[in-house]
Design an enzyme around this catalytic site. Structure first.
Site, PDB file in Angstrom:
ATOM      1  N   HIS A  72       0.846  -1.204   0.000  1.00 18.19           N
ATOM      2  CA  HIS A  72       0.000   0.000   0.000  1.00 18.19           C
ATOM      3  C   HIS A  72       0.873   1.242   0.000  1.00 18.19           C
ATOM      4  CE1 HIS A  72      -4.226  -1.517   1.231  1.00 18.19           C
ATOM      5  NE2 HIS A  72      -3.601  -2.423   0.518  1.00 18.19           N
ATOM      6  N   LYS A 297       0.840   0.416  14.919  1.00 17.29           N
ATOM      7  CA  LYS A 297       2.234   0.403  15.358  1.00 17.29           C
ATOM      8  C   LYS A 297       2.625  -0.769  16.264  1.00 17.29           C
ATOM      9  CE  LYS A 297       3.671   4.018  13.298  1.00 17.29           C
ATOM     10  NZ  LYS A 297       3.626   3.396  11.992  1.00 17.29           N
TER      11      LYS A 297
HETATM   12  P1  FAD Z   1       1.587 -10.921  21.759  1.00 14.23           P
HETATM   13  O1  FAD Z   1       1.195 -11.022  20.340  1.00 14.23           O
HETATM   14  O2  FAD Z   1       0.561 -10.536  22.763  1.00 14.23           O
HETATM   15  O3  FAD Z   1       2.247 -12.287  22.179  1.00 14.23           O
HETATM   16  C1  FAD Z   1       2.537 -12.638  23.519  1.00 14.23           C
HETATM   17  C2  FAD Z   1       2.471 -14.140  23.670  1.00 14.23           C
HETATM   18  O4  FAD Z   1       2.849 -14.484  24.990  1.00 14.23           O
HETATM   19  C3  FAD Z   1       1.065 -14.698  23.457  1.00 14.23           C
HETATM   20  O5  FAD Z   1       1.116 -15.758  22.536  1.00 14.23           O
HETATM   21  C4  FAD Z   1       0.646 -15.140  24.846  1.00 14.23           C
HETATM   22  O6  FAD Z   1      -0.246 -16.245  24.797  1.00 14.23           O
HETATM   23  C5  FAD Z   1       1.971 -15.483  25.471  1.00 14.23           C
HETATM   24  N1  FAD Z   1       1.962 -15.455  26.935  1.00 14.23           N
HETATM   25  C6  FAD Z   1       1.310 -14.590  27.738  1.00 14.23           C
HETATM   26  N2  FAD Z   1       1.518 -14.886  29.024  1.00 14.23           N
HETATM   27  C7  FAD Z   1       2.325 -15.961  29.050  1.00 14.23           C
HETATM   28  C8  FAD Z   1       2.890 -16.744  30.089  1.00 14.23           C
HETATM   29  N3  FAD Z   1       2.641 -16.468  31.376  1.00 14.23           N
HETATM   30  N4  FAD Z   1       3.676 -17.795  29.758  1.00 14.23           N
HETATM   31  C9  FAD Z   1       3.931 -18.076  28.457  1.00 14.23           C
HETATM   32  N5  FAD Z   1       3.409 -17.374  27.417  1.00 14.23           N
HETATM   33  C10 FAD Z   1       2.619 -16.328  27.714  1.00 14.23           C
HETATM   34  N6  FAD Z   1      -0.213  -3.717  15.524  1.00 14.23           N
HETATM   35  C11 FAD Z   1       0.305  -3.280  14.340  1.00 14.23           C
HETATM   36  O7  FAD Z   1       1.524  -3.122  14.235  1.00 14.23           O
HETATM   37  N7  FAD Z   1      -0.493  -3.023  13.251  1.00 14.23           N
HETATM   38  C12 FAD Z   1      -1.839  -3.177  13.311  1.00 14.23           C
HETATM   39  O8  FAD Z   1      -2.511  -2.984  12.291  1.00 14.23           O
HETATM   40  C13 FAD Z   1      -2.426  -3.589  14.567  1.00 14.23           C
HETATM   41  N8  FAD Z   1      -3.758  -3.762  14.690  1.00 14.23           N
HETATM   42  C14 FAD Z   1      -4.257  -4.280  15.847  1.00 14.23           C
HETATM   43  C15 FAD Z   1      -5.617  -4.464  15.933  1.00 14.23           C
HETATM   44  C16 FAD Z   1      -6.164  -4.992  17.089  1.00 14.23           C
HETATM   45  C17 FAD Z   1      -7.645  -5.171  17.162  1.00 14.23           C
HETATM   46  C18 FAD Z   1      -5.318  -5.344  18.192  1.00 14.23           C
HETATM   47  C19 FAD Z   1      -5.894  -5.942  19.455  1.00 14.23           C
HETATM   48  C20 FAD Z   1      -3.959  -5.149  18.121  1.00 14.23           C
HETATM   49  C21 FAD Z   1      -3.415  -4.614  16.962  1.00 14.23           C
HETATM   50  N9  FAD Z   1      -2.045  -4.398  16.845  1.00 14.23           N
HETATM   51  C22 FAD Z   1      -1.541  -3.889  15.675  1.00 14.23           C
HETATM   52  C23 FAD Z   1      -1.148  -4.700  17.973  1.00 14.23           C
HETATM   53  C24 FAD Z   1      -0.417  -6.034  17.805  1.00 14.23           C
HETATM   54  O9  FAD Z   1      -1.358  -7.063  17.597  1.00 14.23           O
HETATM   55  C25 FAD Z   1       0.447  -6.339  19.050  1.00 14.23           C
HETATM   56  O10 FAD Z   1       1.218  -5.189  19.324  1.00 14.23           O
HETATM   57  C26 FAD Z   1       1.352  -7.548  18.845  1.00 14.23           C
HETATM   58  O11 FAD Z   1       0.621  -8.742  18.942  1.00 14.23           O
HETATM   59  C27 FAD Z   1       2.480  -7.595  19.888  1.00 14.23           C
HETATM   60  O12 FAD Z   1       3.233  -8.767  19.730  1.00 14.23           O
HETATM   61  P2  FAD Z   1       3.965  -9.436  20.964  1.00 14.23           P
HETATM   62  O13 FAD Z   1       4.672 -10.627  20.415  1.00 14.23           O
HETATM   63  O14 FAD Z   1       4.729  -8.411  21.706  1.00 14.23           O
HETATM   64  O15 FAD Z   1       2.798  -9.863  21.972  1.00 14.23           O
END
Ligand code: FAD
Ligand code: PHB
Length: 390
Positions: A72, A297
């Site tokens: 995009h 983000k």
């Molecule tokens: P997560 O994806 O939350 O992964 C963390 C993992 O740790 C999970 O699998 C969880 O099950 C696991 N976990 C938790 N506790 C424990 C434990 N005690 N022991 C072992 N494992 C555990 N971001 C963008 O950049 N662009 C977008 O367009 C965007 N749109 C979004 C739309 C929505 C509706 C939402 C809700 C979020 C959006 N985001 C977007 C944000 C994005 O989804 C998150 O920032 C991203 O998932 C972060 O990744 P992460 O790996 O840090 O955490």
């Protein structure tokens, strides 16, 4: 068992970190609380910045994105249905974003573990961190009724906002900064073609709406709803009607409706915990910070964190010094705060706040009118949307 880095959480941050370390010969073990089915079923982000697409290419997990990702070069803003375009490509000297779902990114990253058996464990319950401030850190977890212990050099907390890592820190380990918003996003995923070729962020008197997509045949839409909204109040038909109203008369006739294949409400929050290190524990992604999704983000910040963290860990094992690891938190936070600012600002000019009066509304309208008429204002927006340099 012993490994070099234990990674808690198999979201995008944890999975990517493990692959980046593996490519440079640093051993890690990823522990995920949920089942593989649960992790692969989550519908979240949709827009990837170049930092994220570059990392997927770097680890060789880019075939799906190359095949199905949609490049995009612009997006649209709308005020009460009156729409204009931000030409990101032109305004940033040729940059763009990739529309490719987080669900798909996660699936691709998980599948790449097929070549690394035993290094990603799902269903790891009661993950507990030990001696994070000392010299012999370790992690214990339960699986299939047995308790396992993993000794390590470092722990990467990639376990999201509700994870165990940040919660394990003593009170003096840092400080949290927070802003809750009095609304959430009700999202719907449906197998219908998108209403427009680019994303539309719409400020409407009745509240914010976003038209997004996952593919030429799958649409993702959101509408702003009160924080305590009951999902049962939103049958698909009501949601399609509300989208047509909020996206406006130009777009409404192009909205194809169909049954929802996913529908959920997500709250909006700004949150930063700093520093992102305590002893042997390093936080990355949502474990350390949350942004409202308006700027797209969250996932991209998680990826820029693990890019910095992987480099620092790789340098630690190659050179034997912690110099880069000591800089990790400050370097990551420098980018995080700028994305926090953009996401907060973009949210504030596009959403309806319950406390807003007529003057506040006029200010929003003036801000959008200013962006519409100013190439400088559009350039600021585009530069932030495609992602600031690391
Ligand atoms: P997560 O994806 O939350 O992964 C963390 C993992 O740790 C999970 O699998 C969880 O099950 C696991 N976990 C938790 N506790 C424990 C434990 N005690 N022991 C072992 N494992 C555990 N971001 C963008 O950049 N662009 C977008 O367009 C965007 N749109 C979004 C739309 C929505 C509706 C939402 C809700 C979020 C959006 N985001 C977007 C944000 C994005 O989804 C998150 O920032 C991203 O998932 C972060 O990744 P992460 O790996 O840090 O955490
Ligand atoms: C999405 O497609 O899920 C999406 C797109 C852009 C955003 C947030 C979410 O800003």
């Amino acid at each position: 068992m012993r490994t070099q880095v234990v990674i808690i959480g198999a979201g995008p941050a944890g999975l990517m970190l493990s692959h980046l370390l593996h490519r440079q010969g640093v051993a890690s073990l990823v522990l995920e609380r949920r089942s593989v089915e649960y992790v692969l079923g989550r519908i979240r982000a949709g827009v990837l910045e170049q930092v994220t697409t570059d990392l997927l290419r770097e680890i060789g997990v880019d075939a799906g994105m190359a095949r199905d990702g949609l490049k995009h070069e612009g997006f649209c803003l709308a005020l009460d249905g009156d729409m204009f375009r931000i030409d990101m490509h032109d305004l940033t000297g040729g940059k763009s974003v990739m529309v490719y779902g987080q669900t798909q990114v996660t699936k691709d990253l998980v599948e790449a573990f097929a070549a690394r058996p035993g290094e990603l464990i799902f269903g790891a319950e009661n993950v507990t961190l030990h001696d994070i401030a000392g010299h012999a850190p370790s992690v214990t977890y339960e699986k299939d009724g047995r308790i396992h212990q993993v000794m390590c050099d470092y722990i990467a907390g990639c376990d999201g906002y509700h994870g165990v890592c940040r919660a394990s820190l003593p009170a003096h380990a840092g400080r949290a900064f927070e802003r809750a918003y009095p609304f959430g996003w009700l999202g719907i995923l449906a197998d219908v073609p998108p209403c427009h070729e680019e994303l539309i962020y719409s400020n409407h008197e009745r509240g914010f709406a976003l038209a997004s997509m996952r593919s030429p045949t799958r649409s993702r839409y959101y509408v702003q709803v009160p924080s305590d909204e009951d999902l049962a109040e939103w049958p698909d038909s009501r949601l399609w009607d509300e989208l047509a109203t909020r996206l406006g008369p130009e777009v409404a006739p192009c909205i194809q409706t169909g049954p929802s294949i996913e529908k959920s409400i997500a709250g909006l929050k700004s949150f930063v915990f700093e520093p992102m290190r305590y002893g042997k524990l390093f936080l990355a992604g949502d474990a350390a910070h949350i942004v409202p999704p308006t700027g797209a983000k969250g996932l991209n910040l998680a990826m820029s964190d693990v890019k910095l963290l992987s480099r620092a860990l790789i340098a630690r094992y190659a050179e034997g010094t912690e110099t880069e690891l000591e800089q990790y938190s400050a370097r990551a936070l420098a980018r995080v705060w700028k994305a926090e600012r953009f996401s907060w600002w973009f949210t504030s000019i596009t959403h309806r706040f319950p406390t807003m009066d007529a003057f506040d509304r006029k200010m929003q309208m003036a801000e959008l009118a200013y962006i519409r008429g100013s190439r400088a204002a559009q350039a600021v927006m585009a530069e932030n949307y495609v992602g600031l340099p690391i």
